[in-house]
Design an enzyme around this catalytic site. Structure first.
Site, PDB file in Angstrom:
ATOM      1  N   GLY A 129       2.258  -7.969  -2.755  1.00  0.00           N
ATOM      2  CA  GLY A 129       1.444  -7.258  -1.781  1.00  0.00           C
ATOM      3  C   GLY A 129       0.412  -6.392  -2.469  1.00  0.00           C
ATOM      4  O   GLY A 129       0.489  -6.126  -3.678  1.00  0.00           O
ATOM      5  N   CYS A 130      -0.573  -5.931  -1.708  1.00  0.00           N
ATOM      6  CA  CYS A 130      -1.655  -5.139  -2.290  1.00  0.00           C
ATOM      7  C   CYS A 130      -1.165  -3.778  -2.788  1.00  0.00           C
ATOM      8  O   CYS A 130      -1.419  -3.400  -3.939  1.00  0.00           O
ATOM      9  CB  CYS A 130      -2.788  -4.972  -1.287  1.00  0.00           C
ATOM     10  SG  CYS A 130      -2.277  -4.410   0.353  1.00  0.00           S
ATOM     11  N   PHE A 131      -0.442  -3.038  -1.954  1.00  0.00           N
ATOM     12  CA  PHE A 131       0.094  -1.747  -2.395  1.00  0.00           C
ATOM     13  C   PHE A 131       1.050  -1.893  -3.579  1.00  0.00           C
ATOM     14  O   PHE A 131       0.955  -1.126  -4.549  1.00  0.00           O
ATOM     15  CB  PHE A 131       0.789  -1.021  -1.242  1.00  0.00           C
ATOM     16  CG  PHE A 131      -0.127  -0.227  -0.360  1.00  0.00           C
ATOM     17  CD1 PHE A 131      -0.878   0.824  -0.866  1.00  0.00           C
ATOM     18  CD2 PHE A 131      -0.240  -0.517   0.990  1.00  0.00           C
ATOM     19  CE1 PHE A 131      -1.724   1.574  -0.058  1.00  0.00           C
ATOM     20  CE2 PHE A 131      -1.086   0.226   1.818  1.00  0.00           C
ATOM     21  CZ  PHE A 131      -1.824   1.267   1.293  1.00  0.00           C
TER      22      PHE A 131
END
Length: 346
Positions: A149-151
């Site tokens: 995921g991005c985070f």
């Protein structure tokens, strides 16, 4: 030249894949698959692609994909890829999933945090977690990649060198994340309406963000002990970009200079991670439109904490760019192929 299919062709992640793959020496987009808009031209949704993508979008059909493509990128919502990837099990097609379907090892955790039935255990066991700089060697031999995921990409790249080298404790790690509106996807909602997001900052999914167990799972593996982070997310009025400011208790006395040296050594073979000079910290504009992760570091002697700031473009290093980086490694190509672009400024 290898052929690519993108499933979930009208989302922001898919559009970034198309943009980045256009300059790739070894990959070409052969098929764009859209369940809701097959038969239409993608230029009717994204006119900026006129002259670049002319073929109409198609419906998912596994036989033609196996016959005509070598790599499938799943830029789909949660719950889709885990149903489709097993259909390629007896083929040579490489699968890279940009959704969260294969990220969590625990069936119970996935069903709790995503609210959907988990993928079969056999499929989870085959998938390599594609945090490229950390699991570089595992990615090389993989057939199925679970793109982070991005985070988690931002937070983990910021934290892992300090945790692995035991300069911070695992007791109380706080991650303050801020993301642009594109991180919520293309489907409009009340919370992403211009009138709500403009000139506004909104905390969201407090205590229940699906990236929490993903971050904790990787950090726990690195530390060899269970880690539970405090992770909060905020929606900010920007189109793209993401930054995590992280606070971790120091395990020993160390200077900012020494921490910076440690991080530079840790990432010296990984060109897409850039460590800032002492006293300098990243901004989202520093990495806009690029596959870079910029990290700034500061030892706060007053509070005995290491402060880490880690910035990425949520659609590139946080999604499509890292997916292509993984595809490059899987096929033995130069890791930066298709990604060697200067960040956009202003």
């Amino acid at each position: 030249m290898k052929n690519v299919a993108i499933i979930g062709g009208t989302g922001y992640g898919a559009i970034e894949l198309i943009r980045l793959l256009h300059t790739h020496k070894h990959l070409q987009v052969k098929k764009i698959i859209s369940h809701s808009q097959f038969g239409e031209h993608i230029t009717s949704v994204y006119p900026h692609l006129t002259g670049f993508v002319e073929e109409p979008m198609e419906e998912f059909e596994v036989t033609s994909l196996i016959e005509e493509v070598d790599i499938v990128f799943f830029a789909t919502p949660a719950g889709v890829a885990k149903e489709l990837i097993p259909k390629f099990a007896d083929s040579t097609v490489q699968c890279i999933d940009l959704s969260g379907d294969l990220r969590l090892h625990s069936k119970e955790a996935y069903e709790k945090w995503y609210g959907k039935q988990a993928a079969p255990k056999e499929l989870l066991n085959q998938a390599v977690y594609g945090l490229t700089e950390i699991y570089h060697e595992q990615v090389k031999g993989a057939k199925i990649i679970s793109n982070p995921g991005c985070f988690p990409t931002s937070a983990l790249l910021g934290l892992i060198p300090a945790l692995e080298n035991k300069i911070i404790t695992s007791n109380h790690i706080v991650i303050d994340g801020k993301t642009a509106v594109s991180g919520a996807g293309r489907t409009p909602t009340a919370s992403t309406h211009f009138s709500d997001t403009n000139e506004n900052i909104t905390p969201y999914k407090i205590g229940k963000h699906q990236h929490i167990p993903e971050i904790d799972q990787v950090l726990s593996k690195i530390a060899g002990d269970a880690i539970n982070t405090t992770f909060t997310t905020h929606l900010i009025p920007m189109t793209r970009g993401l930054i995590c400011t992280i606070y971790a208790e120091l395990a020993k006395e160390i200077s900012t200079e020494a921490v910076i040296d440690l991080y530079r050594t840790y990432y010296e073979k990984h060109r897409f991670v850039r460590i800032k000079e002492i006293g300098a910290f990243p901004t989202t504009k520093d990495v806009y439109g690029s596959n870079y992760c910029d990290i700034g570091l500061h030892v706060d002697e007053r509070t005995n904490q290491l402060i880490i700031a880690s910035a990425i473009d949520n659609l590139v290093k946080g999604a499509a760019g890292q997916a292509i980086q993984n595809a490059n490694l899987m096929n033995g190509w130069e890791e930066a192929e298709g990604l060697d672009a200067i960040p956009i400024f202003p």
